[in-house]
Design a protein around this motif. Structure first.
Motif, PDB file in Angstrom:
ATOM      1  N   GLN A  74       2.055  -2.592   3.221  1.00 34.88           N
ATOM      2  CA  GLN A  74       0.696  -2.574   2.672  1.00 34.88           C
ATOM      3  C   GLN A  74       0.217  -4.012   2.566  1.00 34.88           C
ATOM      4  O   GLN A  74       0.905  -4.862   1.990  1.00 34.88           O
ATOM      5  N   GLN A  75      -0.939  -4.271   3.125  1.00 35.24           N
ATOM      6  CA  GLN A  75      -1.476  -5.624   3.170  1.00 35.24           C
ATOM      7  C   GLN A  75      -1.525  -6.233   1.778  1.00 35.24           C
ATOM      8  O   GLN A  75      -2.060  -5.645   0.829  1.00 35.24           O
ATOM      9  N   GLY A  76      -0.919  -7.415   1.629  1.00 35.45           N
ATOM     10  CA  GLY A  76      -0.937  -8.133   0.362  1.00 35.45           C
ATOM     11  C   GLY A  76       0.074  -7.648  -0.657  1.00 35.45           C
ATOM     12  O   GLY A  76       0.228  -8.259  -1.709  1.00 35.45           O
ATOM     13  N   GLN A  77       0.774  -6.546  -0.371  1.00 39.48           N
ATOM     14  CA  GLN A  77       1.724  -5.988  -1.323  1.00 39.48           C
ATOM     15  C   GLN A  77       3.154  -5.946  -0.799  1.00 39.48           C
ATOM     16  O   GLN A  77       4.094  -6.269  -1.512  1.00 39.48           O
ATOM     17  N   GLN A 135       5.507  -6.523   3.001  1.00 43.10           N
ATOM     18  CA  GLN A 135       5.660  -6.742   4.439  1.00 43.10           C
ATOM     19  C   GLN A 135       6.324  -5.514   5.065  1.00 43.10           C
ATOM     20  O   GLN A 135       7.038  -4.774   4.386  1.00 43.10           O
ATOM     21  N   ASN A 165       0.046   3.256   2.458  1.00 40.92           N
ATOM     22  CA  ASN A 165       0.474   2.266   3.445  1.00 40.92           C
ATOM     23  C   ASN A 165      -0.613   2.082   4.494  1.00 40.92           C
ATOM     24  O   ASN A 165      -1.272   3.043   4.917  1.00 40.92           O
ATOM     25  N   ASP A 166      -0.830   0.843   4.919  1.00 43.31           N
ATOM     26  CA  ASP A 166      -1.757   0.583   6.020  1.00 43.31           C
ATOM     27  C   ASP A 166      -1.005   0.068   7.237  1.00 43.31           C
ATOM     28  O   ASP A 166      -1.615  -0.366   8.213  1.00 43.31           O
ATOM     29  N   GLN A 167       0.324   0.117   7.150  1.00 41.92           N
ATOM     30  CA  GLN A 167       1.170  -0.264   8.276  1.00 41.92           C
ATOM     31  C   GLN A 167       2.365   0.677   8.324  1.00 41.92           C
ATOM     32  O   GLN A 167       2.866   1.111   7.282  1.00 41.92           O
TER      33      GLN A 167
END
Length: 506
Positions: free
Chosen positions: A277-280, A282, A317-319
């Motif tokens: 998740q971006q910023g949270q 890797q 999650n964005d990844q």
């Protein structure tokens, strides 16, 4: 208690007793706090430590007992009265207003006013100057006009202490002040406590970390089952003797169940590939197998809780991708996770776990009822049968299954949260700091239960700030640093091995 040639206590409690709904919380308890000493108050969860503090600070009226401060009889009936007398308390959960500035938090309710007789206008320059002066006393140089929310928990803890000192405290009570601090932050806090001790302040220190007791304390009082056990100088009460005094018996040196590496000859129950998740967090690759405890090793801020939130649908999650039983899934909410057989005991049981006003029975039934939905309501009889079964199985100490869970000790609340998720028969149970703030005996019981669950085929993701617990129960350890996974270690790895991996990534 000894009566040798020693200074008079600044604060003394004698014969303090307290009952709640017929349940004895304190019985004839005594406590002495001396100027220029750090005094540790020790005991298992349910020993009466929190109740004694609340009685002392006017939250609960005692049923019996005498209180003297600097030789004069006192009986505070509110926390405000206790504070006015010079008894200030800093609690485990920072009890400040994060939307206000640092200076406003220090002087909330007591803002300096302009005018000879104290007008209605706040004297902002004087308040900010006094706030800076108080923080300088604690060796903290920060912008007191900034919002408290912009600072770390460690700084907020110092602001709480500054607020306590701003009323010319004679006694400072610290209730689990280090539970959310990392090692360096604990060292800074202890440096401040040593300074305050040198200034003659009497400090009552409540903690479950034995090593911290001996690092900072001059004297120790032990409570057990609401009764006074002993008061001794720290140098005369070693750790084994302290544990024996706390639990009333010698503690087993280790669990009867010892984890060993497990072969992975099938597909994982859950597989995360590049999950982030971006910023949270890797992107992380992680496999969780049935019958296995996977420990997450890492320091505070390493990304452990962020990963747990992604795996339970509390964050999106964005990844990356998730699979359950080899099939792709998207966890958009905790309800999605529960439907896939995933449970989570959260890090903050008071905020995200228990519903304090509801009974033990109702709290245990919550997750199973949520999974069933409103169309299939659990009857009171079904709830009672389930609650009684888990109270017995997990050794939850409560007067009744209908006792409000908020009246239970922290360790028993934690066991009830574990029971809540066991009632749903999860395939994967995520435990985020399941032993935080509970005593050494309850920790052992919970960790033994975790290993037994794994033996029965459950998959467990275990997160703890205490590395000794991680290495003790884990079949594998995924090591996180700076919000990324950096290594995996096998069962039997030492604490030093985990820390070496973390340090090697610097």
């Amino acid at each position: 208690m000894s009566t040798g040639a020693e200074p008079s206590p600044v604060l003394e409690l004698r014969g303090v007793s307290k009952q709640f709904l017929g349940v004895r919380a304190l019985s004839n308890v005594g406590l002495r706090l001396f100027p220029g000493e750090v005094h540790a108050l020790m005991g298992q969860n349910g020993a009466g430590k929190s109740t004694l503090i609340k009685v002392l600070t006017g939250v609960h009226p005692p049923d019996a007992g005498e209180f003297t401060l600097a030789g004069a009889a006192i009986r505070p009936t509110t926390p405000q009265q206790a504070q006015q007398l010079g008894i200030s308390t800093v609690y485990q959960e920072v009890n400040l207003c994060t939307n206000l500035s640092v200076a406003e938090n220090i002087f909330a309710g007591r803002y300096p006013r302009k005018g000879a007789r104290g007008g209605w206008r706040i004297d902002w320059p004087r308040m900010n100057a006094q706030a800076r002066e108080l923080l300088t006393r604690l060796n903290l140089d920060i912008d007191v006009t900034r919002g408290l929310a912009t600072y770390s928990v460690a700084v907020q803890q110092m602001v709480s202490i500054a607020r306590a000192l701003s009323v010319e405290a004679k006694v400072l009570i610290l209730d689990e002040p280090t539970s959310s601090l990392d090692e360096d932050e604990v060292k800074r806090l202890f440096a401040v406590l040593r300074q305050l001790r040198g200034e003659g302040l009497a400090i009552l220190f409540v903690t479950h970390f034995l090593e911290q007791v001996y690092a900072i304390s001059d004297r120790i009082t032990v409570l057990r089952n609401g009764e006074f056990v002993c008061e001794k100088p720290a140098a005369e009460l070693n750790a084994p003797a302290l544990i024996t005094a706390m639990i009333g018996r010698e503690l087993a040196s280790q669990s009867e169940v010892v984890p060993s590496a497990r072969p992975h000859d099938g597909q994982p129950l859950l597989r995360a590939q590049g999950l982030g998740q971006q910023g949270q967090l890797q992107p992380v690759d992680l496999d969780l197998y049935p019958g296995e405890v996977l420990g997450l090793g890492g320091l505070l801020g390493s990304g452990r809780t962020e990963l747990a939130r992604l795996l339970f649908g509390l964050a999106a999650n964005d990844q990356g991708t998730l699979q359950v039983d080899g099939q792709p899934v998207q966890l958009r909410s905790p309800a999605d996770a529960v439907r896939h057989g995933i449970g989570l005991c959260p890090e903050d049981r008071k905020t995200d776990g228990i519903v304090a006003e509801l009974s033990v029975r109702e709290n245990i039934a919550l997750a199973l009822q949520a999974r069933h939905g409103l169309a299939k309501t659990l009857s009171r009889e079904q709830q009672a049968e389930m609650a009684e079964r888990f109270v017995k199985a997990l050794g939850i100490k409560t007067a009744s299954i209908d006792t409000p869970i908020g009246l239970l000790s922290g360790g028993n609340q934690q066991k009830a949260m574990l029971a809540r998720w066991l009632a749903t028969e999860p395939r994967l149970l995520i435990l985020d700091e399941p032993t935080r703030g509970i005593d050494v005996a309850a920790k052992q019981e919970i960790m033994d239960e975790i290993l037994r669950l794994a033996q029965q085929g459950m998959s467990v993701l275990f997160i703890s700030s205490e590395m000794s617990e991680v290495v003790r129960v884990s079949h594998r350890i995924a090591v996180l640093r700076d919000r990324r996974k950096v290594a995996e270690l096998p069962a039997g790895s030492s604490e030093q091995a985990v820390y070496h991996v973390i340090a090697a990534q610097a």
